[in-house]
Enzyme design. Structure first.
Site, mmCIF file in Angstrom:
data_model
loop_
_atom_site.group_PDB
_atom_site.id
_atom_site.type_symbol
_atom_site.label_atom_id
_atom_site.label_comp_id
_atom_site.label_asym_id
_atom_site.label_seq_id
_atom_site.Cartn_x
_atom_site.Cartn_y
_atom_site.Cartn_z
ATOM 1 N NE ARG A 53 0.262 1.427 3.335
ATOM 2 C CZ ARG A 53 1.200 2.284 3.629
ATOM 3 N NH1 ARG A 53 2.466 1.894 3.795
ATOM 4 N NH2 ARG A 53 0.947 3.568 3.760
ATOM 5 C CB ALA A 55 0.258 6.985 -3.701
ATOM 6 N NE ARG A 96 -6.149 0.733 -1.779
ATOM 7 C CZ ARG A 96 -5.514 1.244 -0.725
ATOM 8 N NH1 ARG A 96 -4.221 1.014 -0.522
ATOM 9 N NH2 ARG A 96 -6.161 2.020 0.127
ATOM 10 C CD GLN A 198 -2.916 2.665 6.819
ATOM 11 O OE1 GLN A 198 -3.523 3.055 7.823
ATOM 12 N NE2 GLN A 198 -3.526 2.464 5.669
ATOM 13 C CG ASP A 239 -3.072 8.130 -1.426
ATOM 14 O OD1 ASP A 239 -3.010 8.652 -0.295
ATOM 15 O OD2 ASP A 239 -2.662 6.983 -1.677
ATOM 16 C CE LYS A 250 -4.995 5.642 4.396
ATOM 17 N NZ LYS A 250 -5.964 4.741 3.731
HETATM 18 O O1 MRU Z 1 -4.470 3.064 2.173
HETATM 19 P P1 MRU Z 1 -3.007 3.310 2.031
HETATM 20 O O2 MRU Z 1 -2.201 2.761 3.171
HETATM 21 O O3 MRU Z 1 -2.481 2.866 0.675
HETATM 22 O O4 MRU Z 1 -2.861 4.886 2.088
HETATM 23 C C1 MRU Z 1 -1.602 5.467 2.001
HETATM 24 C C2 MRU Z 1 -1.623 6.937 2.148
HETATM 25 O O5 MRU Z 1 -2.659 7.549 2.220
HETATM 26 C C3 MRU Z 1 -0.326 7.653 2.107
HETATM 27 O O6 MRU Z 1 -0.360 8.780 2.920
HETATM 28 C C4 MRU Z 1 -0.067 8.108 0.659
HETATM 29 O O7 MRU Z 1 -0.164 7.013 -0.203
HETATM 30 C C5 MRU Z 1 1.251 8.739 0.507
HETATM 31 S S1 MRU Z 1 2.506 7.485 0.635
HETATM 32 C C6 MRU Z 1 3.948 8.034 0.147
#
Ligand code: MRU
Length: 346
Positions: A53, A55, A96, A198, A239, A250
């Site tokens: 997970r 981005a 996703r 996370q 993202d 997030k």
């Molecule tokens: O649902 P996730 O864990 O994939 O969400 C990740 C995030 O929202 C991160 O903050 C975003 O991808 C930036 S990661 C460099």
């Protein structure tokens, strides 16, 4: 151990030469377990199920997924290989919806694939490796640029996980935090980031491995933390970023930005330009992923018709609440005024 050496220990993705090893992040920090994938369908499942997970990491995984697809389907005698690879690309794209890095990486891979007449595997593998290497380089660059902006910061709150686990290595917001801390050991706070935790499971783990002290807070403690004066910046990843500077990240990021405004705390977003969606004007056009109710609801309510859960896993922060968007190409200050178009036109 140095920070760069540490990164090799927590790599989310490893290309073996014939397969993709994916660290199952759902099991962290208790268990380090890599799953090995030899086809694109498996990689799509790894993304959808949150084994990988973040981005940029999702985009890199998808790029290697296309390599695995070409490896599986291409042969001189198979006249349908291109349609079969396209089917896999569609499956990867459906894994996703919110992180644009996924679609960006697939577009890169597709454009390289479309130009191939002979065996496409070497060229397509080179493209995936370049996407991976470029992401790591971008993270180090953003680390420096972001740390320059935070030169006078005294305390930082971050959200979700934006480190080596979420990227090709080093991290976006967490890369900036690593660089800031190396220059000036300031106080770092991490929000738990419900419901997948996370922040609690991944960010705290990464920072502790780097011997960077971090204080975990419940997401609901953020306002009180700001009120205490302990932080002057919120530093997060993204993202998807719209041209006007609206940022999908997030769930909970928007809440932090609203709270930050109330408490005179600034908000920094750190993301490579592959996270900017040049096709959308503003954040209203971003699809927000809704995940299963079961990720929130206690088991005892599964069959209870009176109780349900609403589980959007991203939100959109309006550009006007953001002080700086840091990319590898430069920093957009006050994106609410000028957006981020200047960063992708160069
Ligand atoms: O649902 P996730 O864990 O994939 O969400 C990740 C995030 O929202 C991160 O903050 C975003 O991808 C930036 S990661 C460099």
């Amino acid at each position: 151990m140095t920070t760069r050496q540490q990164q090799s220990a927590v790599l989310a993705l490893q290309w073996t030469g014939h397969s993709l090893r994916v660290l199952d992040q759902r099991q962290l920090p208790d268990t380090i377990n890599y799953d090995e994938y030899t086809d694109a369908q498996g990689v799509a499942q790894a993304i959808a199920s949150m084994r990988v997970r973040g981005a940029p990491a999702i985009g890199i995984a998808a790029a290697y997924g296309v390599v695995l697809s070409v490896n599986q389907h291409y042969s001189k005698s198979n006249s349908s290989w291109q349609q079969q690879v396209q089917t896999d690309i569609t499956t990867l794209a459906n894994s996703r919806p919110t992180a644009v890095n996924l679609f960006w990486a697939l577009t890169q891979m597709k454009s390289v694939l479309d130009g191939q007449s002979d065996d496409p595997l070497p060229t397509i593998l080179a493209c995936a490796k370049k996407i991976h290497a470029d992401d790591i380089a971008a993270n180090y660059k953003m680390g420096e640029l972001g740390a320059d902006v935070l030169a006078n910061a005294t305390g930082i709150l971050t959200h979700c996980n934006t480190g080596a686990l979420a990227t090709g290595g080093y991290g976006t917001a967490l890369g900036v935090i690593r660089t800031v801390y190396a220059r000036n050991p300031i106080k770092i706070y991490a929000g738990e980031t419900r419901p997948w935790l996370q922040g609690q499971r991944l960010t705290v783990w990464e920072l502790a491995q780097d011997e960077i002290p971090v204080t975990l807070i419940a997401d609901s403690a953020a306002a009180w933390l700001m009120k205490s004066g302990a932080i002057d910046w919120v530093v997060v990843g993204a993202d998807r970023i719209a041209l006007n500077g609206d940022v999908a990240n997030k769930i909970g990021t928007y809440s932090l930005a609203v709270l930050a405004k109330q408490h005179d705390v600034k908000v920094m977003v750190v993301a490579p330009t592959s996270t900017i969606d040049g096709a959308i004007e503003n954040g209203d056009q971003i699809e927000i992923e809704q995940r299963q109710q079961s990720e929130l609801l206690p088991d005892c309510y599964t069959d209870n018709t009176y109780v349900s859960a609403w589980n959007p896993v991203f939100d959109v922060t309006p550009a006007g609440l953001i002080s700086a968007i840091v990319t590898e190409r430069g920093v957009a200050f006050n994106p609410g005024v000028n957006g981020v178009v200047g960063l992708i036109e160069a």
